[in-house]
Design a protein around this motif. Sequence first.
Motif, PDB file in Angstrom:
ATOM      1  N   ILE A  34       1.243   6.927  -6.734  1.00 38.24           N
ATOM      2  CA  ILE A  34       0.131   7.828  -7.060  1.00 38.24           C
ATOM      3  C   ILE A  34       0.519   9.275  -6.792  1.00 38.24           C
ATOM      4  O   ILE A  34       0.232  10.170  -7.598  1.00 38.24           O
ATOM      5  N   LEU A  35       1.185   9.523  -5.679  1.00 36.19           N
ATOM      6  CA  LEU A  35       1.627  10.888  -5.363  1.00 36.19           C
ATOM      7  C   LEU A  35       2.646  11.393  -6.380  1.00 36.19           C
ATOM      8  O   LEU A  35       2.613  12.555  -6.783  1.00 36.19           O
ATOM      9  N   MET A  36       3.549  10.535  -6.809  1.00 36.83           N
ATOM     10  CA  MET A  36       4.552  10.938  -7.812  1.00 36.83           C
ATOM     11  C   MET A  36       3.877  11.245  -9.146  1.00 36.83           C
ATOM     12  O   MET A  36       4.228  12.215  -9.820  1.00 36.83           O
TER      13      MET A  36
ATOM     14  N   ALA B 291       2.155  14.576  -8.915  1.00 40.40           N
ATOM     15  CA  ALA B 291       3.116  15.676  -8.956  1.00 40.40           C
ATOM     16  C   ALA B 291       3.610  15.926 -10.377  1.00 40.40           C
ATOM     17  O   ALA B 291       3.797  17.073 -10.796  1.00 40.40           O
ATOM     18  N   MET B 292       3.808  14.856 -11.155  1.00 40.75           N
ATOM     19  CA  MET B 292       4.277  15.015 -12.528  1.00 40.75           C
ATOM     20  C   MET B 292       3.197  15.651 -13.402  1.00 40.75           C
ATOM     21  O   MET B 292       3.486  16.443 -14.286  1.00 40.75           O
ATOM     22  N   VAL B 293       1.963  15.317 -13.181  1.00 41.18           N
ATOM     23  CA  VAL B 293       0.865  15.880 -13.967  1.00 41.18           C
ATOM     24  C   VAL B 293       0.619  17.322 -13.580  1.00 41.18           C
ATOM     25  O   VAL B 293       0.335  18.172 -14.418  1.00 41.18           O
ATOM     26  N   GLN B 294       0.720  17.641 -12.321  1.00 47.58           N
ATOM     27  CA  GLN B 294       0.431  18.981 -11.827  1.00 47.58           C
ATOM     28  C   GLN B 294       1.511  19.986 -12.234  1.00 47.58           C
ATOM     29  O   GLN B 294       1.209  21.138 -12.508  1.00 47.58           O
ATOM     30  N   GLY B 295       2.737  19.592 -12.331  1.00 49.66           N
ATOM     31  CA  GLY B 295       3.848  20.502 -12.646  1.00 49.66           C
ATOM     32  C   GLY B 295       3.672  21.268 -13.946  1.00 49.66           C
ATOM     33  O   GLY B 295       3.663  22.496 -13.958  1.00 49.66           O
ATOM     34  N   PRO B 296       3.497  20.570 -15.080  1.00 49.15           N
ATOM     35  CA  PRO B 296       3.323  21.288 -16.346  1.00 49.15           C
ATOM     36  C   PRO B 296       2.068  22.157 -16.368  1.00 49.15           C
ATOM     37  O   PRO B 296       2.050  23.209 -16.970  1.00 49.15           O
ATOM     38  N   ALA B 297       1.016  21.723 -15.703  1.00 44.91           N
ATOM     39  CA  ALA B 297      -0.216  22.512 -15.694  1.00 44.91           C
ATOM     40  C   ALA B 297       0.000  23.831 -14.973  1.00 44.91           C
ATOM     41  O   ALA B 297      -0.510  24.861 -15.379  1.00 44.91           O
ATOM     42  N   MET B 298       0.738  23.822 -13.919  1.00 40.62           N
ATOM     43  CA  MET B 298       0.991  25.052 -13.177  1.00 40.62           C
ATOM     44  C   MET B 298       1.951  25.965 -13.934  1.00 40.62           C
ATOM     45  O   MET B 298       1.852  27.174 -13.845  1.00 40.62           O
ATOM     46  N   ALA B 299       2.862  25.390 -14.704  1.00 39.51           N
ATOM     47  CA  ALA B 299       3.834  26.189 -15.434  1.00 39.51           C
ATOM     48  C   ALA B 299       3.200  26.958 -16.588  1.00 39.51           C
ATOM     49  O   ALA B 299       3.752  27.941 -17.054  1.00 39.51           O
ATOM     50  N   ALA B 300       2.024  26.544 -17.052  1.00 36.63           N
ATOM     51  CA  ALA B 300       1.396  27.173 -18.211  1.00 36.63           C
ATOM     52  C   ALA B 300       0.633  28.453 -17.858  1.00 36.63           C
ATOM     53  O   ALA B 300       0.163  29.146 -18.737  1.00 36.63           O
ATOM     54  N   ILE B 301       0.485  28.779 -16.610  1.00 33.45           N
ATOM     55  CA  ILE B 301      -0.288  29.943 -16.196  1.00 33.45           C
ATOM     56  C   ILE B 301       0.615  31.169 -16.144  1.00 33.45           C
ATOM     57  O   ILE B 301       1.635  31.170 -15.463  1.00 33.45           O
ATOM     58  N   ASP B 302       0.222  32.219 -16.883  1.00 30.36           N
ATOM     59  CA  ASP B 302       0.964  33.478 -16.855  1.00 30.36           C
ATOM     60  C   ASP B 302       0.366  34.375 -15.781  1.00 30.36           C
ATOM     61  O   ASP B 302      -0.849  34.545 -15.708  1.00 30.36           O
ATOM     62  N   VAL B 303       1.210  34.962 -14.983  1.00 33.28           N
ATOM     63  CA  VAL B 303       0.745  35.874 -13.939  1.00 33.28           C
ATOM     64  C   VAL B 303       1.329  37.240 -14.237  1.00 33.28           C
ATOM     65  O   VAL B 303       2.547  37.402 -14.352  1.00 33.28           O
ATOM     66  N   TYR B 304       0.450  38.221 -14.359  1.00 31.10           N
ATOM     67  CA  TYR B 304       0.873  39.594 -14.636  1.00 31.10           C
ATOM     68  C   TYR B 304       0.423  40.475 -13.468  1.00 31.10           C
ATOM     69  O   TYR B 304      -0.733  40.433 -13.068  1.00 31.10           O
TER      70      TYR B 304
ATOM     71  N   ARG C  83       0.819  -1.203   0.000  1.00 30.49           N
ATOM     72  CA  ARG C  83       0.000   0.000   0.000  1.00 30.49           C
ATOM     73  C   ARG C  83       0.853   1.253   0.000  1.00 30.49           C
ATOM     74  O   ARG C  83       0.506   2.244  -0.636  1.00 30.49           O
ATOM     75  N   VAL C  84       1.946   1.213   0.686  1.00 24.90           N
ATOM     76  CA  VAL C  84       2.835   2.372   0.760  1.00 24.90           C
ATOM     77  C   VAL C  84       3.429   2.650  -0.610  1.00 24.90           C
ATOM     78  O   VAL C  84       3.492   3.796  -1.056  1.00 24.90           O
ATOM     79  N   VAL C  85       3.815   1.602  -1.295  1.00 23.93           N
ATOM     80  CA  VAL C  85       4.400   1.750  -2.635  1.00 23.93           C
ATOM     81  C   VAL C  85       3.367   2.348  -3.591  1.00 23.93           C
ATOM     82  O   VAL C  85       3.669   3.266  -4.362  1.00 23.93           O
ATOM     83  N   MET C  86       2.132   1.860  -3.537  1.00 25.15           N
ATOM     84  CA  MET C  86       1.081   2.371  -4.399  1.00 25.15           C
ATOM     85  C   MET C  86       0.790   3.842  -4.095  1.00 25.15           C
ATOM     86  O   MET C  86       0.602   4.649  -5.003  1.00 25.15           O
ATOM     87  N   THR C  87       0.763   4.188  -2.818  1.00 23.85           N
ATOM     88  CA  THR C  87       0.506   5.570  -2.420  1.00 23.85           C
ATOM     89  C   THR C  87       1.600   6.491  -2.931  1.00 23.85           C
ATOM     90  O   THR C  87       1.332   7.570  -3.456  1.00 23.85           O
ATOM     91  N   VAL C  88       2.855   6.044  -2.802  1.00 19.87           N
ATOM     92  CA  VAL C  88       3.988   6.845  -3.277  1.00 19.87           C
ATOM     93  C   VAL C  88       3.921   7.011  -4.796  1.00 19.87           C
ATOM     94  O   VAL C  88       4.139   8.103  -5.327  1.00 19.87           O
TER      95      VAL C  88
END
Length: 159
Positions: free
Chosen positions: A9-11, A14-27, A2-7
């Motif tokens: 899923i979290l990884m 994190a990989m999916v969230q990174g590029p999505a956050m990088a695409a937002i321009d803040v002015y 279970r620990v391996v599966m949780t880790v």
Amino acid sequence: MRVVMTVLILMLAAMVQGPAMAAIDVYNFDSDNQEQMFRELTRELRCPKCQNQDIADSNAGLAKDLRDKTYQMVREGKDKEEIVDYMVARYGNFILYNPPLMASTLILWLGPLLVIVIGGVVVVMRSRRSPVAVRQNIDSLSAEEQQRLAALLKEEEKQ
């Protein structure tokens, strides 16, 4: 296990969230007026690469550059007209969603109307086709074709 599966899923998250956050321009703006003008300009300027998207909605690199240049000019205190003039001088009237009525943009304004008028003329001309011409076409059929046509017309009348 279970620990391996949780880790894992979290990884993955994190990989999916990174590029999505990088695409937002803040002015950041000094005033609400600057922000409002920036938003209006990015909605009025068309992406030269995407053609049917404004620079606010486009993900193209050129659109990002145009947003950045617009932001820079707004921050420098340029007014809306100066920014639009700069973009038109650089990219032509095509960059505007509502190009001015000029000799070079006349086809943009009159093209749709011209297509509608030509289509209407074609429809009227075809619908006013002379009955004599239709009769001549029927007379040019062979005897067998005329009999078949008569049978089809009788069938159609029954229905």
